[in-house]
Write an enzyme that holds these catalytic residues in place. Structure first.
Site, mmCIF file in Angstrom:
data_model
loop_
_atom_site.group_PDB
_atom_site.id
_atom_site.type_symbol
_atom_site.label_atom_id
_atom_site.label_comp_id
_atom_site.label_asym_id
_atom_site.label_seq_id
_atom_site.Cartn_x
_atom_site.Cartn_y
_atom_site.Cartn_z
ATOM 1 N N LYS A 1 38.612 70.882 78.542
ATOM 2 C CA LYS A 1 38.607 69.408 78.529
ATOM 3 C C LYS A 1 39.666 68.832 79.459
ATOM 4 C CE LYS A 1 37.653 69.288 73.554
ATOM 5 N NZ LYS A 1 38.304 68.881 72.297
ATOM 6 N N ARG B 1 45.503 85.846 78.325
ATOM 7 C CA ARG B 1 44.880 86.279 79.582
ATOM 8 C C ARG B 1 44.231 85.058 80.224
ATOM 9 N NH1 ARG B 1 41.006 91.433 80.394
ATOM 10 N NH2 ARG B 1 43.077 92.365 80.380
ATOM 11 N N HIS C 1 49.542 92.886 84.973
ATOM 12 C CA HIS C 1 49.027 93.275 83.651
ATOM 13 C C HIS C 1 50.062 94.244 83.060
ATOM 14 C CE1 HIS C 1 46.439 94.157 80.424
ATOM 15 N NE2 HIS C 1 45.323 94.481 81.054
ATOM 16 N N ARG D 1 39.155 95.894 75.621
ATOM 17 C CA ARG D 1 40.281 96.744 75.213
ATOM 18 C C ARG D 1 41.546 95.952 74.939
ATOM 19 N NH1 ARG D 1 37.167 99.520 77.875
ATOM 20 N NH2 ARG D 1 37.229 97.825 79.347
ATOM 21 N N THR D 2 41.931 95.100 75.878
ATOM 22 C CA THR D 2 43.241 94.457 75.751
ATOM 23 C C THR D 2 43.274 93.554 74.521
ATOM 24 O OG1 THR D 2 43.441 94.556 78.140
ATOM 25 C CG2 THR D 2 45.008 93.160 77.005
HETATM 26 C C1 NCD Z 1 41.779 95.863 83.421
HETATM 27 C C2 NCD Z 1 42.048 94.391 83.643
HETATM 28 O O1 NCD Z 1 41.574 93.544 82.887
HETATM 29 O O2 NCD Z 1 42.776 94.112 84.583
HETATM 30 N N1 NCD Z 1 41.185 96.113 82.200
HETATM 31 C C3 NCD Z 1 42.013 96.332 81.134
HETATM 32 O O3 NCD Z 1 42.725 95.459 80.711
HETATM 33 N N2 NCD Z 1 42.050 97.559 80.616
HETATM 34 C C4 NCD Z 1 41.118 96.533 84.538
HETATM 35 C C5 NCD Z 1 39.896 95.925 85.122
HETATM 36 O O4 NCD Z 1 39.336 94.970 84.586
HETATM 37 O O5 NCD Z 1 39.477 96.450 86.150
#
Ligand code: NCD
Length: 311
Positions: free
Chosen positions: A89, A110, A138, A60-61
């Site tokens: 590396k 991320r 997040h 999703r993100t």
């Molecule tokens: C979440 C995350 O990555 O923290 N997912 C997301 O970005 N919608 C929640 C999760 O992974 O539990």
């Protein structure tokens, strides 16, 4: 208090926003929503390039950041997974940031360690957006969550919001709890004691005067909540599989349970769900988690446009 300057700002933590900032993001997200929903086309970000660096799993993100950029007429270059990066590396995040800044206009990143996106931002000369740093934060998910509550229930003030599941390792609930302290809300934290919300966040809420209650009782929390925010147990943060298995399945929402306890509750989840919401719940009007995932595109469009000075 001085207003936050969005132009060229790094978005690293939900703590950097006050209520007016959140309201500004929601307003811009609302304006861009017809583009996110494929009703209008736009070239607001034409000529801009997003570097999308995802060193931890994401569906999703990453896709919503990339869809946001592309639907606003921008371009995307991505690195997905540690295997495909120079960090593998031995390159530092700082060095990667210096380099990526030559190639792009904005970065979404991320990474698996808490504080890593902040370390990355120190080497960056373009705005950096934290798309999840380990168990820490997040912020773009928290903004999406608040946008969703405001859209579904017309207001955030006055709501009783229960957060359920792995509150220790879940970064979305950390960012969301901090952001909700800007509103007049009651929070109920539902978890086993071993997976409780970190003290530091509870202190922050206390300082802000937010009413907080902790319980292990899901049914009781459903009865008293306007919004129920479910989360999965964060398997990848446990050192051993046996401990994960002990907690997996501890809270499971079914249609029958929701109907019996509180048929009007709004049900949210950052997703992915891993058994904690039975698929029969999807049929309920209050099942807002898929709409919530959809809202991620408008909110990320708003953030990209704001930091690039286009809104
Ligand atoms: C979440 C995350 O990555 O923290 N997912 C997301 O970005 N919608 C929640 C999760 O992974 O539990």
């Amino acid at each position: 208090m001085k207003r936050m300057e969005f132009l060229n700002a790094h978005i690293l933590s939900s703590q950097q926003f006050d209520r007016k900032d959140v309201e500004k993001i929601i307003k811009v997200a609302r304006e861009l929503e017809p583009v996110a929903q494929k009703k209008l086309t736009s070239d607001l970000l034409r000529g801009k390039l997003l570097a999308s660096l995802f060193y931890e799993p994401s569906t999703r993100t990453r896709l919503s950041f990339e869809a946001a950029m592309l639907r606003l007429g921008g371009k995307v270059a991505s690195v997905v997974g540690m295997e495909n990066s120079s960090i593998k590396k031995g390159e530092t995040l700082y060095d990667t940031a210096r380099i990526v800044s030559f190639y792009s206009d904005v970065v979404a990143i991320r990474y698996s360690e808490s504080g890593s996106t902040e370390a990355f931002s120190e080497g960056a000369t373009v705005p950096v957006i934290n798309a999840g740093d380990g168990a820490n934060e997040h912020p773009t998910q928290a903004l999406t969550d608040i946008f969703t509550i405001a859209k579904e229930r017309k207001t955030v003030d006055g709501m009783t919001i229960a957060m359920v599941g792995d509150l220790k390792y879940g970064r979305t609930v950390h960012s969301l709890a901090r952001l909700l302290s800007r509103y007049s809300v009651k929070l109920i934290f539902v978890s086993p004691p071993q997976l409780a919300m970190p003290q530091e966040i509870k202190h922050h809420l206390q300082e802000k005067g937010v009413f907080v209650e902790e319980t292990e009782n899901l049914e009781d929390a459903i009865r008293r909540s306007d919004v129920l925010y479910m989360t999965r147990i964060q398997r990848e943060r446990f050192s051993d599989e046996a401990t994960y298995k002990r907690f997996h399945g501890v809270y499971v929402l079914t249609k029958g349970l929701v109907e019996r306890c509180n048929p009007h509750v709004l049900l949210l989840h950052p997703l992915p769900r891993c058994g904690e919401i039975h698929p029969d719940v999807d049929a309920l009007d209050g099942a807002g988690y898929f709409r919530q995932a959809g809202n991620g595109v408008s909110v990320r469009m708003a953030l990209l446009s704001l930091v690039l000075g286009k809104m």
